[in-house]
Enzyme design. Structure first.
Site, short mmCIF file in Angstrom:
data_model
loop_
_atom_site.label_atom_id
_atom_site.label_comp_id
_atom_site.label_asym_id
_atom_site.label_seq_id
_atom_site.Cartn_x
_atom_site.Cartn_y
_atom_site.Cartn_z
N GLY A 37 0.80 -1.22 0.00
CA GLY A 37 0.00 0.00 0.00
C GLY A 37 0.83 1.26 0.00
O GLY A 37 0.32 2.36 -0.17
N HIS A 38 2.14 1.12 0.17
CA HIS A 38 3.02 2.30 0.30
C HIS A 38 4.24 2.14 -0.58
O HIS A 38 5.33 1.84 -0.06
CB HIS A 38 3.43 2.48 1.75
N PHE A 39 4.23 2.28 -1.77
CA PHE A 39 3.13 2.60 -2.68
C PHE A 39 3.09 1.53 -3.75
O PHE A 39 4.16 1.04 -4.13
CB PHE A 39 3.37 3.96 -3.33
N LEU A 44 8.11 2.12 -0.88
CA LEU A 44 8.95 2.99 -0.07
C LEU A 44 8.64 2.76 1.41
O LEU A 44 7.49 2.53 1.78
CB LEU A 44 8.67 4.46 -0.39
#
Length: 167
Positions: A37-39, A44
């Site tokens: 989810g990041h990203f 990251l």
């Protein structure tokens, strides 16, 4: 580094109890659900986890200085600077320095570098309370042993004994 378990420090390299300094290593994982989810497509490490990494290094220093009789808890973060992105599989050097201690608090300076270049830094305030929760204290000591903090403490004390600075 096990992001999902908030185990941010892989190993403690050195501790200087008199000087109030700790140096540690950490390598971001190659894969983690955090990166989904990041990203998506551009994984990251979240900046808040970099701050947590500096907080944990700071906490380990306080644990070492108090011989595990006190438990540090993060209460504030100031002057945080995230200078660049951290991608998966990145080796990091983490440092914690005690700036001030008193009245049940410690002010710390945390830094993270990659290959000698500063990635992040901040000022942290930790609340220092008695380590009276037996379950938590046992887990913290086990983790400290696993990451080499106990060995670093032994080396620091031996070096001070040899130099005549033992306290």
């Amino acid at each position: 580094m096990l992001l999902e378990y908030f185990q941010m420090i892989d190993s403690v390299e050195t501790v200087d109890l008199e000087g109030g300094k700790l140096a540690a290593r950490s390598t971001t994982p190659e894969k983690s659900p955090v990166f989904e989810g990041h990203f998506p497509g551009l994984p990251l490490v979240p900046g808040v986890l970099l701050i947590e990494t500096m907080a944990q290094a700071s906490g380990y220093l306080i644990l070492a200085k108090t011989s595990f009789e006190s438990m540090p808890f993060l209460v504030s973060v100031d002057k945080a600077k995230l200078r660049t992105f951290v991608e998966p599989n990145t080796p990091l050097s983490v440092a914690a320095t005690l700036v001030h201690e008193g009245s049940g608090f410690a002010v710390m300076k945390g830094t993270i570098e990659r290959e000698g270049k500063r990635i992040a830094d901040c000022e942290l305030k930790l609340r220092i309370l008695p380590a009276d929760n037996a379950v938590l204290a046992a887990e913290v000591k086990k983790r400290a042993l696993d990451i080499g903090l106990m060995d670093a403490i032994t080396v620091d004390r031996a070096a001070r004994t040899v130099s005549g600075d033992a306290t």
